[in-house]
Design a protein around this motif. Structure first.
Motif, short mmCIF file in Angstrom:
data_model
loop_
_atom_site.label_atom_id
_atom_site.label_comp_id
_atom_site.label_asym_id
_atom_site.label_seq_id
_atom_site.Cartn_x
_atom_site.Cartn_y
_atom_site.Cartn_z
N ASP A 73 0.82 -1.21 0.00
CA ASP A 73 0.00 0.00 0.00
C ASP A 73 0.86 1.26 0.00
O ASP A 73 0.35 2.36 -0.16
N GLU A 114 -8.60 -2.60 3.05
CA GLU A 114 -8.12 -1.34 2.49
C GLU A 114 -6.68 -1.46 2.02
O GLU A 114 -6.30 -0.90 0.99
N HIS A 115 -5.87 -2.21 2.77
CA HIS A 115 -4.49 -2.45 2.37
C HIS A 115 -4.43 -3.12 1.00
O HIS A 115 -3.66 -2.71 0.12
N GLN A 118 -5.52 -0.63 -1.80
CA GLN A 118 -4.49 0.34 -2.14
C GLN A 118 -3.31 -0.33 -2.83
O GLN A 118 -2.69 0.24 -3.73
N GLU A 121 -4.14 -0.63 -6.37
CA GLU A 121 -4.05 0.66 -7.05
C GLU A 121 -2.59 1.00 -7.36
O GLU A 121 -2.29 1.55 -8.43
N ASN A 122 -1.68 0.68 -6.45
CA ASN A 122 -0.26 0.96 -6.70
C ASN A 122 0.27 0.14 -7.86
O ASN A 122 1.06 0.63 -8.68
#
Length: 437
Positions: A73, A114-115, A118, A121-122
């Motif tokens: 993340d 959430e980790h 994200q 997304e990275n």
């Protein structure tokens, strides 16, 4: 082996002439990688010391296997992990690196979810989402890991499948890179002559490293890569580091059982733990339970606050693991490998790492002794960078921006929870039956 590209964004410090002597303390992941990369750059007078011969059994990397992944993340480590997995594909590692893919899941923890979001997304921002699937049903899970068909209940598991991941035979990888460093001229010293006891300081200048034999080892530059032992060796680092251990054990399969699990992806569940395909030599499957970890023998540091001192298995081979950790590993086996629930746990032991407050590495000049570079604070996620982390530490030694990131500097950091570790309490080993003698 190909070294990761590293732009030379600032001039080399005059103290890092390639003929000057360099003393590396610690022959674990960071120490061996640093020795290799410095030697590859042409440094001709490198010694690497440790209490033990390489790879050090006190190193977190002294292990049957470690996960190689690209999900982070934190964008910095996402980029570094993508570079590292590319390096693992070098022919040097073909017998130790296994790109089996991995399945990383949660039973619903919001922080873990959430980790993962994200992290995805990275990878997306780095154009690296090919081979990644979201998994939300048992059918999804079993499609990617057919061996999970034996699991009792995985109906609430959700997460990511990533083909660009796998595992590495950790002990063998460390040994292999140390041998490559030796070929390039690095001298490894162990035993009393390699066991650091303290710094030798004269007129507020670092003049050498004291070792158990009574000798003083002198060099132009010193690099501390001592992992979990770092705050014990340099108590002034104790406000910045917290040494913790995690627990692991193994079960042994028959030849026929091992065939079914061979080439299986790594399976990781945030709340329960993770496991690997069986080792080809021993047919052992390594299983780790999910936990915040344990500390040991907290001692008062120079700031008046406690810190944790490792209780290494090399010094206490009969310790094993706490009963509660054994129970957690058995619970995981019952959930995902129920047909093996009656197998004895083999090779149960603890593995030490050292955390920083924010999980960023500590790669920085010592605030009092500029001759000493710190390369520690792996925070439980350093091994995957074995092929490349030494290039960053070498850059820091040379004064290059790539290795002198602000995130890695010796500074006050706000302690925060690592969301990849479930729970909120870090127990002392003495409170769970180990280390109370």
């Amino acid at each position: 082996m190909r070294e990761e590209e590293h732009p030379q964004t600032s001039s080399m410090d005059s103290s890092t002439n390639r003929d000057n002597s360099i003393l590396i303390i610690g022959s674990g992941t960071f120490g061996i990688s640093t020795a290799f990369h410095l030697a590859k750059r042409g440094y001709s007078n490198i010694r690497c010391i440790d209490k033990h011969g390489y790879p050090s059994p006190d190193s977190a990397g002294y292990d049957l296997n470690k996960i190689i992944r690209t999900e982070y993340d934190e964008p910095l480590y996402a980029q570094m992990a993508l570079g590292a997995i590319q390096a693992w594909r070098d022919p040097l590692w073909k017998y130790v690196f296994h790109e089996t893919g991995w399945l990383v899941t949660t039973c619903g923890d919001k922080h873990a979810s959430e980790h993962l979001r994200q992290s995805y997304e990275n990878l997306k921002n780095n154009n690296q989402i090919s081979g990644i699937d979201f998994v939300e049903t048992p059918e999804d899970l079993i499609r990617h890991v057919p061996q999970l068909r034996h699991a009792r209940d995985i109906s609430n598991w959700k997460g990511l499948w990533n083909k660009q991941a796998g595992w590495v035979h950790a002990h063998d990888a460390l040994k292999l890179l140390a041998q490559e460093a030796e070929k390039l001229g690095v001298e490894f010293i162990s035993g009393p002559d390699g066991t650091m006891t303290s710094l030798q300081v004269s007129d507020r200048k670092l003049t050498g490293i004291k070792v158990a034999s009574g000798k003083i080892l002198e060099a132009s530059q010193y690099i501390l890569c001592t992992g979990a032992a770092s705050p014990a060796l340099l108590p002034e680092l104790s406000p910045h580091l917290w040494s913790k251990c995690w627990t692991l054990a193994h079960i042994e399969l028959t030849e026929d059982e091992a065939k079914e699990y061979r080439n299986m992806p790594v399976v990781d569940n945030h709340e329960l733990g993770f496991f690997f395909e069986p080792d080809s030599k021993t047919r052992w499957i390594k299983i780790c339970n999910a936990t915040q970890g344990y500390q040991s023998r907290t001692t008062t540091g120079p700031d008046g606050k406690p810190y944790s001192v490792p209780r290494y298995a090399s010094d206490h081979p009969k310790d094993g693991i706490p009963k509660e950790a054994e129970d957690a590993i058995r619970k995981f086996i019952e959930a995902v490998l129920p047909q093996f629930s009656d197998r004895p746990l083999l090779g149960a032991r603890i593995c030490w790492c050292t955390d920083t407050a924010d999980q960023h590495f500590l790669i920085s000049r010592h605030d009092k002794y500029p001759e000493l570079l710190l390369g520690t604070g792996d925070s439980g996620h350093g091994f995957k960078f074995l092929p490349t982390i030494g290039s960053y530490i070498a850059d820091a030694l040379e004064g290059n921006e790539r290795g002198m990131r602000k995130e890695w500097q010796l500074r006050e950091r706000e302690w925060k929870k690592d969301v990849t570790r479930p729970g909120d309490v870090v127990k002392d080993l003495s409170d769970v039956g180990l280390g109370d003698e």
